[in-house]
Design an enzyme around this catalytic site. Structure first.
Site, PDB file in Angstrom:
ATOM      1  N   GLY A   1      11.759   5.306   4.745  1.00 21.55           N
ATOM      2  CA  GLY A   1      11.248   6.614   5.104  1.00 21.55           C
ATOM      3  C   GLY A   1      11.460   7.673   4.042  1.00 21.55           C
ATOM      4  O   GLY A   1      12.215   7.483   3.081  1.00 21.55           O
TER       5      GLY A   1
ATOM      6  N   THR B   1      14.987   8.619  -3.354  1.00 25.11           N
ATOM      7  CA  THR B   1      14.809   7.185  -3.164  1.00 25.11           C
ATOM      8  C   THR B   1      16.165   6.487  -3.133  1.00 25.11           C
ATOM      9  O   THR B   1      17.143   6.966  -3.733  1.00 25.11           O
ATOM     10  CB  THR B   1      13.941   6.595  -4.287  1.00 25.11           C
TER      11      THR B   1
ATOM     12  N   GLU C   1       6.775   6.901  -3.007  1.00 26.10           N
ATOM     13  CA  GLU C   1       5.822   7.151  -1.926  1.00 26.10           C
ATOM     14  C   GLU C   1       5.590   8.641  -1.682  1.00 26.10           C
ATOM     15  O   GLU C   1       4.877   9.013  -0.753  1.00 26.10           O
ATOM     16  CB  GLU C   1       6.296   6.470  -0.645  1.00 26.10           C
TER      17      GLU C   1
ATOM     18  N   HIS D   1       7.600  10.662   6.906  1.00 27.48           N
ATOM     19  CA  HIS D   1       7.141   9.270   6.918  1.00 27.48           C
ATOM     20  C   HIS D   1       8.270   8.407   7.448  1.00 27.48           C
ATOM     21  O   HIS D   1       9.407   8.496   6.986  1.00 27.48           O
ATOM     22  CB  HIS D   1       6.753   8.809   5.516  1.00 27.48           C
TER      23      HIS D   1
ATOM     24  N   HIS E   1       2.638  -0.528   8.035  1.00 28.74           N
ATOM     25  CA  HIS E   1       3.535   0.251   7.183  1.00 28.74           C
ATOM     26  C   HIS E   1       4.312   1.341   7.892  1.00 28.74           C
ATOM     27  O   HIS E   1       5.337   1.780   7.403  1.00 28.74           O
ATOM     28  CB  HIS E   1       2.718   0.869   6.040  1.00 28.74           C
TER      29      HIS E   1
END
Length: 276
Positions: free
Chosen positions: A30, A46, A77, A96, A159
């Site tokens: 996420g 990350t 992402e 996300h 995803h």
């Protein structure tokens, strides 16, 4: 009063822990971002679990995803976040995650497009499933394009999910609504297994009334089409292009008092969820 940089970073950490505790992400899954200026955004790094972040880990990036400040690095992402901000000037935050049940719908190839909860229709509308895209590439940002102007929640094929809000809390609540709606849908399918299997969707007539309420509340979205109307696609359908207001007369209206009470209660709950 505007939040200080520290307060914004702390809120990102708090929301990260919230989605981690809800089981919407595992390990380092996420990512979260918040817009703080025309060309400045805070985002999660990350390689760090969203449940164990501290404010000093949050980094600042520009609209191209380049790091402006911070010890760690942004996720590859972050591209899909930046596409949202580019296409949606009203967006203040993006989340996300990989909510298990909603994501399972995409893996099973089942659309999460059934209208079963009034609150979900008002807060998130229908949730489109975007085409599969390779993680960390521009394929996922591109997959959002057919839906990005009309929706605040998107399922990403195999995803997870992406949600948008004017605030970070709103984007988080939308993610929770997506997963809750998916759970109710799944439970209904499980309960209805067998000869009597069915899912009762909200009628086209009531759906139109809810969509009108969305407009009055200034929420995004439009009438998704008379999906449950028996006249859809027939000579008896009176809806322009099968996507306008339903006036086919196939759904008996509830008594006025009952309808008004239902709408009032739904409105109260939605406004409470929106913090209004």
């Amino acid at each position: 009063m505007a939040q200080s940089p520290f307060e914004i970073k702390k809120e990102i950490c708090d929301i990260g822990k919230r989605i981690y505790d809800h089981g919407f992400v595992a390990a380092n899954d996420g990512n979260i971002s918040v817009k703080v200026g025309p060309n400045e955004f805070y985002c999660t790094p990350t390689g760090v679990s969203k449940g164990f972040m501290t404010p000093d880990m949050i980094i600042k990036i520009d609209a191209n995803g380049n790091k402006i400040d911070g010890k760690l690095n942004p996720s590859s992402e972050i591209k899909m976040h930046m596409r949202v901000y580019q296409e949606r000037p009203d967006a203040g935050a993006v989340v996300h995650a990989h909510p298990p049940v909603a994501t399972a719908f995409t893996v099973a190839g089942v659309e999460l497009d059934q209208y079963i909860l009034p609150e979900a229709i008002l807060t998130i509308g229908n949730v489109p499933t975007c085409d599969y895209g390779m993680p960390s590439t521009m394929e996922i940002p591109e997959s959002l394009m057919p839906y990005i102007q009309k929706h605040d929640a998107f399922l990403l094929k195999n995803h997870g999910a992406l949600t948008v809000g004017n605030t970070l809390l709103r984007a988080c609540f939308t993610m929770e609504e997506v997963e809750f709606n998916a759970k109710i849908n799944l439970y209904a399918r499980q309960i209805g297994v067998g000869a009597n299997s069915r899912i009762d969707e909200i009628s086209c007539h009531e759906l139109e009334r809810l969509m009108e309420l969305r407009k009055k509340m200034g929420l995004p979205g439009k009438h998704p089409g008379c999906k449950t109307c028996p006249n859809k696609g027939t000579a008896n359908c009176k809806c322009k292009d099968n996507a306008g207001k339903c006036d086919c007369g196939n759904h008996a209206a509830a008594p006025a008092n009952a309808e008004d009470a239902l709408v009032a209660e739904i409105t109260r709950k939605v406004l409470a969820a929106l913090g209004k």
